[in-house]
Scaffold this motif. Sequence first.
Motif: not given
Length: 261
Positions: A162, A145, A159-160, A156, A150-151, A154
Amino acid sequence: METTRLAVYDHYVYAAVALLGTALAAVAIWRLIAAPRWRAQVLSLAGVVPPFLNILGVLFGLTLAFIANDTWSAHDRAMNAVYREADGLRTLDALARGLPDAPRADLRAAVRTHAAATAAEWQQLAQRSSSPAAQHSADQLLSLVASPAMAQAAGSSVHSLMLGTVADLRDDRDLRIALSQMHVNPLKWMGMAFLGLLTLISIAVVHVEHLRAAATAIVLFSVAAAPTAAIVLMQGNPFQSPSFVSPAPIAQLALNPATAP
C-alpha cells in the motif's frame, strides 16, 4: 489576466507565427528572385547544383523530427502516468477489500475522494498549474495508509505494498504537473526556423533560372514544413486540446467505485 492567458497558450501563438512567417518568407523570396530590377543579379547565382538542397533539407528535417519527438514523448509519458495512477488507485481499492470493516471503508472513501480530486485537477493542468485539493487528498491518502491502525489492520506485506502504491501515485502526479508546465523552447524553434529559411533560399537559388519551377518548389516546401511545425507546436501541453490526455481512467474510479464483496 490577458498576459497570463497568453503565457498559458503561447504554443498556439507560436504555431500562428510559424504559419504566417513561412508564408511571408516564401512570398518575399519569390518577389526577390522574380523582380525585374534584381533579375540580373539573381541569375548570377545560377549554377548551384540540386544535391546542395539535401544538406540543408536533412538538417531542417532532423531538427523538426527531434522537436516533434520531444513533444510526442511528453504526451506518451503523460498518458502512461494517468494509467499508472488509475491502476494504483484500483490496487488500493482491491487491497482494501481484505481489511476489517472500519479501515476498509476509510481507505475506499479516501481512494474515491482522491480520484475525484485528481480528475478535477485537469482544468488546472490545462492552465499549467496544479490543484490544492488534489494535493490535500494525496496527503490525506498517504496519512491514512501510513497510520499505525492501517498497518495493524493490513499486515506487514500488504501494508508495504500500500505504501509503495501511494508513493507511486504521488510520483506520477508530480510527473503530470511537470509535463503540463512544459513551455516552448524559443532557441530550439529559432534554430529550426533559421534552417527552414535557409532551405527556402536554397530552393530558390537552385531553381533561379526557371521561375515557375522555383515557385512550385517554394510552395511545396512551405506547405509541407509550416503546417507540420504548427501541429507540433499546438501539442505543447498534453493536457490541452488537440493532444488532450483524458482523465477518464481516473474519473471512472470516482464515479463508479467498485462494490465491496
